[in-house]
Structure formats: structure tokens, C-alpha cells
Design a protein around this motif. Sequence first.
Motif, PDB file in Angstrom:
ATOM      1  N   SER A  83      48.204  48.195  46.287  1.00 22.32           N
ATOM      2  CA  SER A  83      47.826  48.223  47.708  1.00 22.32           C
ATOM      3  C   SER A  83      48.452  49.399  48.428  1.00 22.32           C
ATOM      4  O   SER A  83      49.535  49.872  48.088  1.00 22.32           O
ATOM      5  N   ASN A  84      47.749  49.858  49.477  1.00 27.36           N
ATOM      6  CA  ASN A  84      48.296  50.814  50.433  1.00 27.36           C
ATOM      7  C   ASN A  84      47.683  50.513  51.794  1.00 27.36           C
ATOM      8  O   ASN A  84      47.014  49.498  51.972  1.00 27.36           O
ATOM      9  N   ASN A  85      47.886  51.379  52.768  1.00 31.18           N
ATOM     10  CA  ASN A  85      47.402  51.130  54.129  1.00 31.18           C
ATOM     11  C   ASN A  85      45.872  51.116  54.227  1.00 31.18           C
ATOM     12  O   ASN A  85      45.316  50.528  55.145  1.00 31.18           O
ATOM     13  N   LEU A  86      45.191  51.763  53.311  1.00 23.73           N
ATOM     14  CA  LEU A  86      43.739  51.876  53.385  1.00 23.73           C
ATOM     15  C   LEU A  86      43.002  50.804  52.592  1.00 23.73           C
ATOM     16  O   LEU A  86      41.794  50.701  52.663  1.00 23.73           O
ATOM     17  N   GLY A  87      43.687  50.027  51.801  1.00 27.76           N
ATOM     18  CA  GLY A  87      43.017  49.004  51.010  1.00 27.76           C
ATOM     19  C   GLY A  87      43.783  48.711  49.741  1.00 27.76           C
ATOM     20  O   GLY A  87      44.982  48.985  49.638  1.00 27.76           O
ATOM     21  N   ARG A  88      43.065  48.168  48.762  1.00 23.71           N
ATOM     22  CA  ARG A  88      43.712  47.850  47.498  1.00 23.71           C
ATOM     23  C   ARG A  88      42.724  47.974  46.348  1.00 23.71           C
ATOM     24  O   ARG A  88      41.510  47.892  46.531  1.00 23.71           O
ATOM     25  N   VAL A  89      43.288  48.148  45.167  1.00 25.16           N
ATOM     26  CA  VAL A  89      42.505  48.318  43.951  1.00 25.16           C
ATOM     27  C   VAL A  89      43.003  47.304  42.941  1.00 25.16           C
ATOM     28  O   VAL A  89      44.214  47.134  42.765  1.00 25.16           O
ATOM     29  N   SER A  90      42.081  46.628  42.277  1.00 24.10           N
ATOM     30  CA  SER A  90      42.452  45.653  41.253  1.00 24.10           C
ATOM     31  C   SER A  90      42.944  46.363  40.002  1.00 24.10           C
ATOM     32  O   SER A  90      42.322  47.311  39.525  1.00 24.10           O
ATOM     33  N   LEU A  91      44.059  45.903  39.475  1.00 21.01           N
ATOM     34  CA  LEU A  91      44.570  46.400  38.200  1.00 21.01           C
ATOM     35  C   LEU A  91      44.141  45.494  37.056  1.00 21.01           C
ATOM     36  O   LEU A  91      44.530  45.710  35.912  1.00 21.01           O
ATOM     37  N   GLY A  92      43.378  44.476  37.368  1.00 20.22           N
ATOM     38  CA  GLY A  92      42.859  43.574  36.363  1.00 20.22           C
ATOM     39  C   GLY A  92      43.766  42.390  36.103  1.00 20.22           C
ATOM     40  O   GLY A  92      44.755  42.167  36.802  1.00 20.22           O
ATOM     41  N   SER A  93      43.413  41.645  35.089  1.00 23.21           N
ATOM     42  CA  SER A  93      44.131  40.439  34.719  1.00 23.21           C
ATOM     43  C   SER A  93      44.045  40.260  33.212  1.00 23.21           C
ATOM     44  O   SER A  93      43.163  40.817  32.565  1.00 23.21           O
ATOM     45  N   THR A  94      44.951  39.486  32.660  1.00 21.33           N
ATOM     46  CA  THR A  94      44.873  39.169  31.231  1.00 21.33           C
ATOM     47  C   THR A  94      43.892  38.030  30.990  1.00 21.33           C
ATOM     48  O   THR A  94      43.657  37.659  29.848  1.00 21.33           O
ATOM     49  N   HIS A  95      43.331  37.491  32.056  1.00 18.97           N
ATOM     50  CA  HIS A  95      42.355  36.397  31.980  1.00 18.97           C
ATOM     51  C   HIS A  95      41.010  36.881  32.533  1.00 18.97           C
ATOM     52  O   HIS A  95      40.953  37.866  33.256  1.00 18.97           O
ATOM     53  N   PRO A  96      39.909  36.189  32.222  1.00 14.78           N
ATOM     54  CA  PRO A  96      38.605  36.580  32.779  1.00 14.78           C
ATOM     55  C   PRO A  96      38.595  36.520  34.308  1.00 14.78           C
ATOM     56  O   PRO A  96      39.297  35.709  34.917  1.00 14.78           O
ATOM     57  N   ILE A  97      37.791  37.377  34.908  1.00 16.11           N
ATOM     58  CA  ILE A  97      37.632  37.435  36.357  1.00 16.11           C
ATOM     59  C   ILE A  97      36.207  36.989  36.686  1.00 16.11           C
ATOM     60  O   ILE A  97      35.244  37.491  36.106  1.00 16.11           O
ATOM     61  N   PHE A  98      36.087  36.037  37.608  1.00 25.91           N
ATOM     62  CA  PHE A  98      34.798  35.450  37.963  1.00 25.91           C
ATOM     63  C   PHE A  98      34.398  35.859  39.376  1.00 25.91           C
ATOM     64  O   PHE A  98      35.240  35.869  40.285  1.00 25.91           O
ATOM     65  N   ASP A  99      33.118  36.161  39.550  1.00 26.26           N
ATOM     66  CA  ASP A  99      32.566  36.506  40.859  1.00 26.26           C
ATOM     67  C   ASP A  99      31.279  35.718  41.088  1.00 26.26           C
ATOM     68  O   ASP A  99      30.492  35.536  40.157  1.00 26.26           O
ATOM     69  N   ALA A 100      31.072  35.280  42.327  1.00 23.99           N
ATOM     70  CA  ALA A 100      29.843  34.585  42.705  1.00 23.99           C
ATOM     71  C   ALA A 100      29.464  35.016  44.121  1.00 23.99           C
ATOM     72  O   ALA A 100      30.319  35.077  44.999  1.00 23.99           O
ATOM     73  N   ARG A 101      28.189  35.348  44.302  1.00 24.27           N
ATOM     74  CA  ARG A 101      27.690  35.719  45.637  1.00 24.27           C
ATOM     75  C   ARG A 101      26.355  35.021  45.870  1.00 24.27           C
ATOM     76  O   ARG A 101      25.445  35.116  45.056  1.00 24.27           O
ATOM     77  N   PHE A 102      26.261  34.313  46.996  1.00 21.44           N
ATOM     78  CA  PHE A 102      25.014  33.700  47.421  1.00 21.44           C
ATOM     79  C   PHE A 102      24.593  34.378  48.713  1.00 21.44           C
ATOM     80  O   PHE A 102      25.375  34.450  49.673  1.00 21.44           O
ATOM     81  N   THR A 103      23.372  34.888  48.746  1.00 24.68           N
ATOM     82  CA  THR A 103      22.847  35.583  49.918  1.00 24.68           C
ATOM     83  C   THR A 103      21.577  34.890  50.362  1.00 24.68           C
ATOM     84  O   THR A 103      20.714  34.568  49.547  1.00 24.68           O
ATOM     85  N   MET A 104      21.472  34.669  51.666  1.00 24.40           N
ATOM     86  CA  MET A 104      20.269  34.068  52.236  1.00 24.40           C
ATOM     87  C   MET A 104      19.677  35.053  53.242  1.00 24.40           C
ATOM     88  O   MET A 104      20.349  35.451  54.194  1.00 24.40           O
TER      89      MET A 104
END
Length: 189
Positions: A83-104
Motif C-alpha cells: 500500500s501507499n497513498n495512491l492505492g494498493r497492489v495485491s501481492l497474492g496469497s498462498t491460497h486461491p483467490i475468489f471473485d464474484a460480480r453481479f451486475t444489473m
Amino acid sequence: DTILATVSGGGIGAQVAGLKEYRLGYEQERFEGFYNQVEISRKELTPRGSDFDFIGNGGGDNRLVSTEVSLYTHFGWKERFLSNNLGRVSLGSTHPIFDARFTMGLAGPLDGDIDYQKLVLGVSHRISLGTLGYLRYLVEGCKIWGDVPFPFLFIPPGNETFVYLPNAYNTMDFFEFLADQYVSASLSY
């Protein structure tokens, strides 16, 4: 054309339609690696030039307007961030990463023309193989319910450049295919 499109980020999408977009969102992080986001957006597409028109949008003003409400959830157990003042970047994980998006998509509010629902689910993981390096995979699926014009369908990322793009279909041209449902898998070593 191809070199200029590579440098400018142009291509057929930038040539076909102009986009005005307004977004308002709220994001809450429950704990590190798990956050939710709610977003309301309005997108207005207008054709560029005299060779392209939106036909059948019912408005007669030759533009497409989308009003959308999106819910997004991200979960990465023990995911690390830089992280810094402008945002953050993922360094990942040793486990799976899940994402879900529902748009209407809502027809009516804020001049919206399109009524539809879209669900996108994905899982990604970077597996350490010790001295052999890393194995990365990404699996994603999407389904769109309702009749939507082509700019709102899934457009698989093609590649008409001389540069290898890891998340694009490198032997496919831009806008070669459109889909209202798909499953995509990517594996890299």
C-alpha cells in the motif's frame, strides 16, 4: 495501424464509439483479503463517424445508455498487499483467490436503455513449485441474461499487436467473437 494501436491503446473499440461514464461506489474491507463493493454507474455510448450507427435502441437518438448497479465480492485468504497513498497492489496469497460480480442493468433510471443481469465468477491461484518456479491458473465464467447490444456483451480480448499479451487470445483479432456466456481457463508456468 497495429503499432499505433499498441502504443495508443486504440483499436476498433476506440474507433467505433465514444464513451462517457459516471460511477459512484462504496467499498468496505471486512478483514485483509475480504472486501465488498457496491457501485452505481451510467455509461453512454455514441457512434463515431458516419459509418457506424446503433440500430434498434428504440430511442431514435443514436446512442446507447446503460444504468448499472454492481455488487462485487473478493476473497483471498491470507492475501498480502503493498500500500501507499495512491492505492494498493495485491501481492497474492498462498491460497486461491475468489471473485464474484453481479451486475444489473436497469432500463429507465438515468435514461438507461438496457435491462439485463450479468454474473461473473472467477478463481485464481499462484502455486509455488520451489526451485522450478511458479504455476499460475485463472478460471472464470460469465452469464448474461437479457438482450443486450454488442458493446455490453463479453468481447474476448484479441491481439492484433506484435507483443505477446498473457491474458489475450493471441491468434484472434479484436471483436472477432462476442459471447453472452463463457468459461475461460488460463494456465501459465
